[in-house]
Design a protein around this motif. Structure first.
Motif, PDB file in Angstrom:
ATOM      1  N   LEU A 137       0.833  -1.208   0.000  1.00  0.00           N
ATOM      2  CA  LEU A 137       0.000   0.000   0.000  1.00  0.00           C
ATOM      3  C   LEU A 137       0.867   1.258   0.000  1.00  0.00           C
ATOM      4  O   LEU A 137       0.627   2.198  -0.747  1.00  0.00           O
ATOM      5  CB  LEU A 137      -0.911  -0.015   1.231  1.00  0.00           C
ATOM      6  CG  LEU A 137      -1.877   1.167   1.346  1.00  0.00           C
ATOM      7  CD1 LEU A 137      -2.996   1.029   0.344  1.00  0.00           C
ATOM      8  CD2 LEU A 137      -2.460   1.267   2.751  1.00  0.00           C
ATOM      9  N   GLU A 138       1.898   1.250   0.833  1.00  0.00           N
ATOM     10  CA  GLU A 138       2.766   2.433   0.927  1.00  0.00           C
ATOM     11  C   GLU A 138       3.499   2.705  -0.378  1.00  0.00           C
ATOM     12  O   GLU A 138       3.726   3.856  -0.743  1.00  0.00           O
ATOM     13  CB  GLU A 138       3.788   2.258   2.054  1.00  0.00           C
ATOM     14  CG  GLU A 138       3.205   2.453   3.434  1.00  0.00           C
ATOM     15  CD  GLU A 138       4.141   1.993   4.547  1.00  0.00           C
ATOM     16  OE1 GLU A 138       3.784   2.159   5.709  1.00  0.00           O
ATOM     17  OE2 GLU A 138       5.223   1.456   4.238  1.00  0.00           O
ATOM     18  N   ARG A 148       1.182   4.508  -2.419  1.00  0.00           N
ATOM     19  CA  ARG A 148       0.872   5.787  -1.790  1.00  0.00           C
ATOM     20  C   ARG A 148       1.981   6.810  -1.979  1.00  0.00           C
ATOM     21  O   ARG A 148       1.719   8.008  -2.089  1.00  0.00           O
ATOM     22  CB  ARG A 148       0.612   5.549  -0.297  1.00  0.00           C
ATOM     23  CG  ARG A 148      -0.493   6.386   0.240  1.00  0.00           C
ATOM     24  CD  ARG A 148      -0.895   5.935   1.605  1.00  0.00           C
ATOM     25  NE  ARG A 148       0.237   5.830   2.512  1.00  0.00           N
ATOM     26  CZ  ARG A 148       0.125   5.466   3.777  1.00  0.00           C
ATOM     27  NH1 ARG A 148      -1.048   5.182   4.271  1.00  0.00           N
ATOM     28  NH2 ARG A 148       1.174   5.378   4.548  1.00  0.00           N
ATOM     29  N   GLU A 168       2.220  11.454   9.700  1.00  0.00           N
ATOM     30  CA  GLU A 168       2.010  10.656   8.489  1.00  0.00           C
ATOM     31  C   GLU A 168       0.566  10.189   8.376  1.00  0.00           C
ATOM     32  O   GLU A 168       0.174   9.630   7.360  1.00  0.00           O
ATOM     33  CB  GLU A 168       2.969   9.472   8.464  1.00  0.00           C
ATOM     34  CG  GLU A 168       2.752   8.484   9.584  1.00  0.00           C
ATOM     35  CD  GLU A 168       3.909   7.504   9.693  1.00  0.00           C
ATOM     36  OE1 GLU A 168       4.739   7.462   8.780  1.00  0.00           O
ATOM     37  OE2 GLU A 168       3.980   6.794  10.699  1.00  0.00           O
ATOM     38  N   LYS A 175      -3.265   8.934   5.083  1.00  0.00           N
ATOM     39  CA  LYS A 175      -4.394   8.003   5.018  1.00  0.00           C
ATOM     40  C   LYS A 175      -5.411   8.417   3.972  1.00  0.00           C
ATOM     41  O   LYS A 175      -6.153   7.587   3.465  1.00  0.00           O
ATOM     42  CB  LYS A 175      -5.083   7.922   6.379  1.00  0.00           C
ATOM     43  CG  LYS A 175      -4.364   6.992   7.317  1.00  0.00           C
ATOM     44  CD  LYS A 175      -5.200   6.722   8.546  1.00  0.00           C
ATOM     45  CE  LYS A 175      -4.481   5.752   9.448  1.00  0.00           C
ATOM     46  NZ  LYS A 175      -5.120   5.605  10.739  1.00  0.00           N
ATOM     47  N   ASP A 204      -5.314   6.371   0.954  1.00  0.00           N
ATOM     48  CA  ASP A 204      -5.494   4.926   1.059  1.00  0.00           C
ATOM     49  C   ASP A 204      -6.556   4.377   0.104  1.00  0.00           C
ATOM     50  O   ASP A 204      -6.352   3.347  -0.529  1.00  0.00           O
ATOM     51  CB  ASP A 204      -5.850   4.530   2.500  1.00  0.00           C
ATOM     52  CG  ASP A 204      -4.617   4.528   3.392  1.00  0.00           C
ATOM     53  OD1 ASP A 204      -3.528   4.839   2.869  1.00  0.00           O
ATOM     54  OD2 ASP A 204      -4.743   4.237   4.580  1.00  0.00           O
ATOM     55  N   HIS A 255      -1.017  -5.025   2.912  1.00  0.00           N
ATOM     56  CA  HIS A 255      -0.309  -4.654   4.139  1.00  0.00           C
ATOM     57  C   HIS A 255       0.953  -5.456   4.376  1.00  0.00           C
ATOM     58  O   HIS A 255       1.562  -5.371   5.438  1.00  0.00           O
ATOM     59  CB  HIS A 255      -1.266  -4.750   5.331  1.00  0.00           C
ATOM     60  CG  HIS A 255      -2.436  -3.834   5.165  1.00  0.00           C
ATOM     61  ND1 HIS A 255      -2.302  -2.466   5.258  1.00  0.00           N
ATOM     62  CD2 HIS A 255      -3.728  -4.069   4.839  1.00  0.00           C
ATOM     63  CE1 HIS A 255      -3.478  -1.904   5.020  1.00  0.00           C
ATOM     64  NE2 HIS A 255      -4.351  -2.857   4.754  1.00  0.00           N
ATOM     65  N   SER A 284      -3.804   1.201   7.130  1.00  0.00           N
ATOM     66  CA  SER A 284      -2.548   1.270   7.859  1.00  0.00           C
ATOM     67  C   SER A 284      -1.870   2.592   7.609  1.00  0.00           C
ATOM     68  O   SER A 284      -1.660   2.971   6.475  1.00  0.00           O
ATOM     69  CB  SER A 284      -1.617   0.148   7.410  1.00  0.00           C
ATOM     70  OG  SER A 284      -0.726   0.598   6.432  1.00  0.00           O
ATOM     71  N   ALA A 285      -1.575   3.307   8.665  1.00  0.00           N
ATOM     72  CA  ALA A 285      -0.604   4.372   8.521  1.00  0.00           C
ATOM     73  C   ALA A 285       0.713   3.624   8.576  1.00  0.00           C
ATOM     74  O   ALA A 285       0.732   2.427   8.811  1.00  0.00           O
ATOM     75  CB  ALA A 285      -0.708   5.356   9.672  1.00  0.00           C
ATOM     76  N   SER A 286       1.812   4.303   8.352  1.00  0.00           N
ATOM     77  CA  SER A 286       3.067   3.583   8.309  1.00  0.00           C
ATOM     78  C   SER A 286       3.375   2.960   9.656  1.00  0.00           C
ATOM     79  O   SER A 286       4.050   1.964   9.748  1.00  0.00           O
ATOM     80  CB  SER A 286       4.179   4.510   7.887  1.00  0.00           C
ATOM     81  OG  SER A 286       3.826   5.011   6.640  1.00  0.00           O
ATOM     82  N   LEU A 287       2.874   3.570  10.699  1.00  0.00           N
ATOM     83  CA  LEU A 287       3.039   2.970  12.011  1.00  0.00           C
ATOM     84  C   LEU A 287       1.724   2.337  12.409  1.00  0.00           C
ATOM     85  O   LEU A 287       0.733   3.019  12.565  1.00  0.00           O
ATOM     86  CB  LEU A 287       3.385   4.052  13.039  1.00  0.00           C
ATOM     87  CG  LEU A 287       4.850   4.303  13.315  1.00  0.00           C
ATOM     88  CD1 LEU A 287       4.975   5.324  14.412  1.00  0.00           C
ATOM     89  CD2 LEU A 287       5.559   3.033  13.693  1.00  0.00           C
ATOM     90  N   ARG A 326      -1.161   0.807  14.752  1.00  0.00           N
ATOM     91  CA  ARG A 326      -1.629   1.401  16.007  1.00  0.00           C
ATOM     92  C   ARG A 326      -0.886   0.860  17.226  1.00  0.00           C
ATOM     93  O   ARG A 326      -0.536   1.606  18.131  1.00  0.00           O
ATOM     94  CB  ARG A 326      -3.137   1.176  16.141  1.00  0.00           C
ATOM     95  CG  ARG A 326      -3.775   2.045  17.202  1.00  0.00           C
ATOM     96  CD  ARG A 326      -5.281   2.115  17.019  1.00  0.00           C
ATOM     97  NE  ARG A 326      -5.650   2.816  15.804  1.00  0.00           N
ATOM     98  CZ  ARG A 326      -6.741   2.533  15.078  1.00  0.00           C
ATOM     99  NH1 ARG A 326      -7.532   1.569  15.450  1.00  0.00           N
ATOM    100  NH2 ARG A 326      -7.024   3.217  14.008  1.00  0.00           N
TER     101      ARG A 326
END
Lengths: 251, 330
Positions: A99-100, A103, A120, A124, A127, A144, B17-20, B22
């Motif tokens: 995903l990143e 992104r 960051e 989102k 996304d 993910h 998902s953020a890069s981190l 939760r």
């Protein structure tokens, strides 16, 4: 300037210490087509490709994209103009999630990339768009995972998805089928054809059946020069092309 | 492209998902709170000036770590930013009589400016050449400081007044200074954490992973590296400025190349690319220098041995190894 050709080169040359890897290449890529650049080993395809993508600076000649001289524009600059390249070895960000990966491309186009003071979490908002692209490329279920866990074929698909996230007007593909098995080739060819809708593609490719299948127009390079140009039927019947390939095979 | 299939099940997407993730964020929050707690308790058991020194060097190494750990750039010249800020802050506080917060601000600005010049020259080269250029330029800064009038050559700037914060709070009291240093340190640490986990940090990570690809996506990698260099230099300057107030001197030691080595040592011992590594490294290295001082010149040898053991036995640094064992980010 006619609007018919999106990318044009004139007298494009590159020599490495006296050796002319590419000399006097005049390439004209028609808007909305899939154009292939082929030739025997050492013909200067990769050099030519690197010149077009600005990873090398030409010794002489000029490159125009959309009527604009990009001979002196840097590699990041042409990407910002909508001319995006791929790499021979699948170029993904291995330790970013799938995903990143996508992104990062969306983020460049839509701004906020220099904001070092923001969380960051603002990313989102990309996304949904990223997931939609991954869905299309059959990568949604691995969104993910880190890209390093993907198979080779899937990495290629991810790379294509990342490139398309930029919505480039033109894509330059460097041997998109390199190192791929039969099944993957069919899948990636399908993805490329899908991606070609509404944009122009120039690709360097060794696999001639892929070239025959995908491209509208073909330019054959040999010894750094343009040997022939035309559709697959015309090019493959050209005695000079046959000679160049067989000759190179004997060398 | 084909129209996006509207029927695509949203459920399949799962948690965004953020890069981190939760859980990782929660862990970090706990760790930051724990660190803050430690900093509150530490001066009750340990000599406060020592703790403050540790914090200054921890911040210095954190700044260095931003560059090495997150941009993959090894600077051999960070002493220039640390030392220059110490001199500027010392001069501003002593000669111009500025309040400490302004003196610090000037020091940081000087270092960031210097960082812009050094960075702009150095990022044109890669790898070891980058490092060598930073070293060469830092040596020039050293000789400038040796010759310049305001640095007082071999003597350095002595007896720097700590002054009164905002002209109100007297920092000559060790406890007041401690609170000030602790607050600035925590704020700087959180700021650095934010930089790493920002949209900018995400691009930086992409550039470190695969620079040609990042460029092909339209990112001007050099600009991102330069920005990181300036930020790193600025934070290194902040560390130098704070150190000038704590120790009340600014000398050639602060700009000497061995100070750059100190930053590298602390970061490597603690763990490159970890948030807390430089802090742990700083505790160990500064404690060694302090408590092994009676060994005299042998401190350097002891340090060398520990460094070699570190590199051989756990290359990822103490926190790096810990993070791998615990399978979490630290």
């Amino acid at each position: 300037m006619d609007g018919e050709h999106i990318l044009e080169t004139e007298g494009l040359s590159k020599s490495f210490g006296g050796f002319a890897a590419v000399s006097d290449v005049g390439l004209r890529v028609k808007r909305g087509t899939i154009h292939a650049l082929i030739g025997p080993n050492g013909a200067g395809k990769t050099t030519c490709f690197n010149l077009l993508t600005k990873f090398l600076a030409p010794t002489a000649g000029s490159i125009r994209y959309n009527g604009r001289d990009i001979t002196r524009t840097n590699a990041a600059g042409i990407a910002q103009l909508g001319l995006v390249r791929s790499f021979q070895i699948s170029a993904v960000f291995l330790h970013l999630t799938v995903l990143e990966n996508v992104r990062v491309a969306l983020q460049r186009q839509r701004g906020a990339s220099f904001d070092f003071w923001r969380s960051e979490k603002v990313l989102k908002r990309y996304d949904a768009a990223a997931m939609a692209l991954l869905e299309e490329f059959g990568l949604a279920e691995v969104a993910h995972r880190e890209a390093t866990e993907l198979s080779y074929g899937r990495k290629r698909a991810l790379e294509l998805a990342t490139t398309l996230a930029l919505e480039p007007e033109m894509m330059l593909l460097d041997e998109p089928m390199a190192g791929m098995g039969h099944e993957d080739i069919a899948r990636i060819a399908g993805l490329i054809r899908k991606a070609a809708a509404g944009r122009t593609i120039l690709m360097v490719e060794h696999n001639l059946s892929v070239v025959a299948d995908l491209s509208d127009r073909i330019t054959v390079l040999a010894r750094g020069k343009v040997l022939a140009e035309g559709d697959y039927a015309a090019v493959s019947a050209d005695p000079r092309v046959i000679e160049a390939y067989i000759g190179a095979g004997h060398a | 492209m084909t129209a996006h299939d509207a029927s695509a099940p949203a459920a399949a997407i799962g948690p965004t998902s953020a890069s981190l993730p939760r859980e990782a964020m929660a862990t970090y929050r706990l760790l930051f709170l724990g660190l803050a707690g430690l900093i509150v308790v530490a001066p009750l058991v340990i000599y406060p000036v020592f703790v403050m020194t540790v914090l200054c060097f921890a911040l210095f190494a954190c700044a260095f770590n931003l560059l090495l750990g997150y941009a993959g750039l090894l600077s051999f010249g960070h002493a220039a930013f640390f030392g220059m800020a110490a001199y500027v802050t010392g001069h501003a506080a002593k000669v111009w009589g500025l309040t400490p917060e302004l003196a610090i601000l000037l020091g940081v600005a000087a270092s960031a400016g210097l960082g812009l010049v050094v960075g702009a020259l150095a990022i044109r080269r890669q790898g070891i050449y980058f490092s060598m250029i930073t070293l060469a330029l830092a040596q020039m800064v050293f000789f400038f400081c040796l010759q310049a009038k305001f640095t007082h050559g071999e003597d350095g700037i002595q007896a720097i007044p700590r002054g009164a914060l905002f002209g109100v709070i007297d920092l000559s009291d060790d406890w007041a200074l401690y609170v000030f240093i602790a607050v600035v340190f925590m704020a700087a640490l959180l700021a650095l954490f934010r930089i790493v986990h920002s949209p900018f940090g995400q691009v930086l990570k992409a550039i470190r992973e695969n620079e040609p690809r990042a460029i092909s996506l339209g990112y001007d990698a050099a600009r991102y590296k330069l920005a990181t260099f300036v930020l790193s230099a600025g934070f290194a300057g902040l560390a130098g400025s704070l150190k000038a107030l704590v120790s009340q001197i600014a000398t050639l030691t602060d700009v000497h190349w061995s100070m750059s080595g100190e930053a590298i040592l602390i970061t490597l011992v603690g763990g490159v690319g970890t948030v807390f590594g430089p802090i742990v490294g700083s505790v160990i290295v500064i404690a060694m220098q302090n408590y092994l001082a009676q060994l005299g010149a042998w401190v350097t040898v002891a340090q060398g041995v520990i460094f070699v053991v570190c590199v051989l036995a756990f290359r990822e640094g103490i926190v790096g190894v810990l993070a791998r064992r615990l399978k979490m980010r630290l």
